[in-house]
Design a protein around this motif. Structure first.
Motif, PDB file in Angstrom:
ATOM      1  N   MET A   1      -6.446 -33.817 -14.500  1.00  0.00           N
ATOM      2  CA  MET A   1      -7.706 -33.215 -14.100  1.00  0.00           C
ATOM      3  C   MET A   1      -8.706 -34.335 -13.826  1.00  0.00           C
ATOM      4  O   MET A   1      -8.801 -35.296 -14.561  1.00  0.00           O
ATOM      5  CB  MET A   1      -8.212 -32.295 -15.211  1.00  0.00           C
ATOM      6  CG  MET A   1      -9.624 -31.869 -15.020  1.00  0.00           C
ATOM      7  SD  MET A   1     -10.097 -30.138 -14.928  1.00  0.00           S
ATOM      8  CE  MET A   1      -8.661 -29.205 -14.816  1.00  0.00           C
ATOM      9  N   ARG A   2      -9.463 -34.150 -12.776  1.00  0.00           N
ATOM     10  CA  ARG A   2     -10.467 -35.135 -12.372  1.00  0.00           C
ATOM     11  C   ARG A   2     -11.859 -34.646 -12.790  1.00  0.00           C
ATOM     12  O   ARG A   2     -12.100 -33.455 -12.916  1.00  0.00           O
ATOM     13  CB  ARG A   2     -10.385 -35.366 -10.874  1.00  0.00           C
ATOM     14  CG  ARG A   2      -8.999 -35.896 -10.452  1.00  0.00           C
ATOM     15  CD  ARG A   2      -8.910 -36.134  -8.978  1.00  0.00           C
ATOM     16  NE  ARG A   2      -9.885 -37.107  -8.530  1.00  0.00           N
ATOM     17  CZ  ARG A   2      -9.702 -38.423  -8.516  1.00  0.00           C
ATOM     18  NH1 ARG A   2      -8.578 -38.932  -8.937  1.00  0.00           N
ATOM     19  NH2 ARG A   2     -10.643 -39.226  -8.080  1.00  0.00           N
ATOM     20  N   TYR A   3     -12.782 -35.573 -12.955  1.00  0.00           N
ATOM     21  CA  TYR A   3     -14.147 -35.247 -13.367  1.00  0.00           C
ATOM     22  C   TYR A   3     -14.808 -34.298 -12.367  1.00  0.00           C
ATOM     23  O   TYR A   3     -15.489 -33.348 -12.756  1.00  0.00           O
ATOM     24  CB  TYR A   3     -14.959 -36.542 -13.498  1.00  0.00           C
ATOM     25  CG  TYR A   3     -16.282 -36.368 -14.185  1.00  0.00           C
ATOM     26  CD1 TYR A   3     -16.367 -36.414 -15.566  1.00  0.00           C
ATOM     27  CD2 TYR A   3     -17.450 -36.159 -13.458  1.00  0.00           C
ATOM     28  CE1 TYR A   3     -17.585 -36.266 -16.211  1.00  0.00           C
ATOM     29  CE2 TYR A   3     -18.669 -36.005 -14.093  1.00  0.00           C
ATOM     30  CZ  TYR A   3     -18.733 -36.058 -15.477  1.00  0.00           C
ATOM     31  OH  TYR A   3     -19.937 -35.892 -16.106  1.00  0.00           O
TER      32      TYR A   3
ATOM     33  N   ILE B   1      -8.995 -40.496 -19.079  1.00  0.00           N
ATOM     34  CA  ILE B   1     -10.361 -40.532 -19.617  1.00  0.00           C
ATOM     35  C   ILE B   1     -10.902 -39.106 -19.755  1.00  0.00           C
ATOM     36  O   ILE B   1     -11.473 -38.742 -20.792  1.00  0.00           O
ATOM     37  CB  ILE B   1     -11.275 -41.397 -18.730  1.00  0.00           C
ATOM     38  CG1 ILE B   1     -10.859 -42.868 -18.836  1.00  0.00           C
ATOM     39  CG2 ILE B   1     -12.751 -41.207 -19.097  1.00  0.00           C
ATOM     40  CD1 ILE B   1     -11.445 -43.774 -17.778  1.00  0.00           C
ATOM     41  N   VAL B   2     -10.703 -38.300 -18.735  1.00  0.00           N
ATOM     42  CA  VAL B   2     -11.167 -36.909 -18.788  1.00  0.00           C
ATOM     43  C   VAL B   2     -10.450 -36.168 -19.910  1.00  0.00           C
ATOM     44  O   VAL B   2     -11.080 -35.439 -20.693  1.00  0.00           O
ATOM     45  CB  VAL B   2     -10.968 -36.206 -17.427  1.00  0.00           C
ATOM     46  CG1 VAL B   2     -11.172 -34.708 -17.542  1.00  0.00           C
ATOM     47  CG2 VAL B   2     -11.912 -36.802 -16.382  1.00  0.00           C
ATOM     48  N   GLU B   3      -9.157 -36.354 -20.025  1.00  0.00           N
ATOM     49  CA  GLU B   3      -8.388 -35.685 -21.085  1.00  0.00           C
ATOM     50  C   GLU B   3      -8.874 -36.113 -22.467  1.00  0.00           C
ATOM     51  O   GLU B   3      -9.003 -35.281 -23.370  1.00  0.00           O
ATOM     52  CB  GLU B   3      -6.899 -35.995 -20.918  1.00  0.00           C
ATOM     53  CG  GLU B   3      -6.000 -35.111 -21.729  1.00  0.00           C
ATOM     54  CD  GLU B   3      -6.099 -33.639 -21.351  1.00  0.00           C
ATOM     55  OE1 GLU B   3      -6.043 -32.798 -22.268  1.00  0.00           O
ATOM     56  OE2 GLU B   3      -6.265 -33.321 -20.155  1.00  0.00           O
ATOM     57  N   MET B   4      -9.149 -37.412 -22.640  1.00  0.00           N
ATOM     58  CA  MET B   4      -9.652 -37.893 -23.921  1.00  0.00           C
ATOM     59  C   MET B   4     -11.008 -37.252 -24.231  1.00  0.00           C
ATOM     60  O   MET B   4     -11.250 -36.802 -25.351  1.00  0.00           O
ATOM     61  CB  MET B   4      -9.786 -39.413 -23.922  1.00  0.00           C
ATOM     62  CG  MET B   4     -10.289 -39.960 -25.259  1.00  0.00           C
ATOM     63  SD  MET B   4     -10.601 -41.737 -25.230  1.00  0.00           S
ATOM     64  CE  MET B   4     -12.185 -41.780 -24.427  1.00  0.00           C
TER      65      MET B   4
ATOM     66  N   VAL C   1     -17.574 -25.515 -23.045  1.00  0.00           N
ATOM     67  CA  VAL C   1     -18.340 -26.540 -22.338  1.00  0.00           C
ATOM     68  C   VAL C   1     -17.627 -26.845 -21.028  1.00  0.00           C
ATOM     69  O   VAL C   1     -16.394 -26.876 -20.978  1.00  0.00           O
ATOM     70  CB  VAL C   1     -18.513 -27.827 -23.178  1.00  0.00           C
ATOM     71  CG1 VAL C   1     -17.179 -28.472 -23.516  1.00  0.00           C
ATOM     72  CG2 VAL C   1     -19.433 -28.812 -22.473  1.00  0.00           C
ATOM     73  N   ARG C   2     -18.402 -26.997 -19.979  1.00  0.00           N
ATOM     74  CA  ARG C   2     -17.901 -27.462 -18.687  1.00  0.00           C
ATOM     75  C   ARG C   2     -18.590 -28.792 -18.410  1.00  0.00           C
ATOM     76  O   ARG C   2     -19.799 -28.911 -18.499  1.00  0.00           O
ATOM     77  CB  ARG C   2     -18.213 -26.483 -17.559  1.00  0.00           C
ATOM     78  CG  ARG C   2     -17.658 -26.960 -16.213  1.00  0.00           C
ATOM     79  CD  ARG C   2     -17.937 -25.977 -15.085  1.00  0.00           C
ATOM     80  NE  ARG C   2     -19.288 -25.477 -15.059  1.00  0.00           N
ATOM     81  CZ  ARG C   2     -20.338 -26.101 -14.508  1.00  0.00           C
ATOM     82  NH1 ARG C   2     -20.191 -27.288 -13.959  1.00  0.00           N
ATOM     83  NH2 ARG C   2     -21.529 -25.545 -14.517  1.00  0.00           N
ATOM     84  N   VAL C   3     -17.812 -29.805 -18.090  1.00  0.00           N
ATOM     85  CA  VAL C   3     -18.326 -31.147 -17.847  1.00  0.00           C
ATOM     86  C   VAL C   3     -18.751 -31.282 -16.385  1.00  0.00           C
ATOM     87  O   VAL C   3     -18.080 -30.784 -15.493  1.00  0.00           O
ATOM     88  CB  VAL C   3     -17.244 -32.195 -18.194  1.00  0.00           C
ATOM     89  CG1 VAL C   3     -17.722 -33.588 -17.871  1.00  0.00           C
ATOM     90  CG2 VAL C   3     -16.840 -32.074 -19.652  1.00  0.00           C
TER      91      VAL C   3
ATOM     92  N   SER D   1     -13.164 -28.145 -18.271  1.00  0.00           N
ATOM     93  CA  SER D   1     -13.809 -27.403 -19.351  1.00  0.00           C
ATOM     94  C   SER D   1     -12.856 -27.234 -20.520  1.00  0.00           C
ATOM     95  O   SER D   1     -11.651 -27.420 -20.403  1.00  0.00           O
ATOM     96  CB  SER D   1     -14.270 -26.029 -18.846  1.00  0.00           C
ATOM     97  OG  SER D   1     -13.158 -25.256 -18.459  1.00  0.00           O
ATOM     98  N   VAL D   2     -13.437 -26.865 -21.622  1.00  0.00           N
ATOM     99  CA  VAL D   2     -12.675 -26.584 -22.828  1.00  0.00           C
ATOM    100  C   VAL D   2     -13.410 -25.477 -23.582  1.00  0.00           C
ATOM    101  O   VAL D   2     -14.631 -25.354 -23.495  1.00  0.00           O
ATOM    102  CB  VAL D   2     -12.510 -27.864 -23.698  1.00  0.00           C
ATOM    103  CG1 VAL D   2     -13.827 -28.378 -24.189  1.00  0.00           C
ATOM    104  CG2 VAL D   2     -11.550 -27.647 -24.834  1.00  0.00           C
TER     105      VAL D   2
END
Length: 173
Positions: free
Chosen positions: A1-3, A146-149, A123-125, A8-9
């Motif tokens: 997944m890209r920024y 980085i996104v996954e972390m 949350v959605r980034v 979201s999570v």
């Protein structure tokens, strides 16, 4: 997944308490600072004392890799005992983006369930730049990792907040 995909999570928990009790807790902007590993403190701005659409609050955060930073959040949705949603911005331009563009959107949703409530936090980034953007700038080939972390860190914070809300609500504090 890209920024840029707006990752979201979310997590949810059943709470054996009245919806009004849970609502009171999730709309207390100071409570997550007691429960979250990242958010340190909050305070209403512009004379606001409670959430309402358009109300703003300031947050102070700390992360071991990013340091400390300030955010301004604005309530964008409020449906009593159902939904509380706010957008987080970077008012100081720390991450090099538009200070009015949300770096994240957070939400609590409550759904009556049996004798209690199903509480969901999400949350959605993005789309605005954040600390993750700085890491991606330094190592674009590692963007997905980085996104996954970051999503993992956010999930951990959400889980801590939901556990804390459940404990407080069920204890009747």
């Amino acid at each position: 997944m890209r920024y840029a995909d707006g990752p979201s999570v979310h997590e949810e928990v059943h709470i054996d308490a009245a919806p009004g009790r849970v609502w009171h807790l999730v709309t207390d902007i100071g409570l997550p600072a007691r429960l979250s590993p990242e958010l340190q403190r909050t305070g209403w701005l512009d004379g606001a004392t409670a959430p309402e659409p358009g109300a703003r609050f300031e947050g102070y955060n700390r992360h071991p890799l990013v340091g400390e930073w300030r955010t301004i959040s604005r309530v964008v949705e409020l449906e009593p005992e159902r939904r509380f949603c706010w957008e987080v911005t970077d008012p100081d331009g720390r991450y090099g983006g538009d200070p009015d563009e949300p770096l994240a959107t957070w939400m609590f949703e409550l759904k009556p369930e049996g004798d209690g409530v199903l509480l969901r936090q999400s949350v959605r980034v993005g789309p605005g730049r954040s600390g993750a953007s700085l890491a991606i700038d330094r190592a674009p080939e590692k963007e997905e990792a980085i996104v996954e972390m970051r999503l993992g860190e956010l999930r951990t914070g959400i889980q801590a907040t939901l556990r804390g809300v459940r404990e407080i609500a069920e204890a009747g504090e």
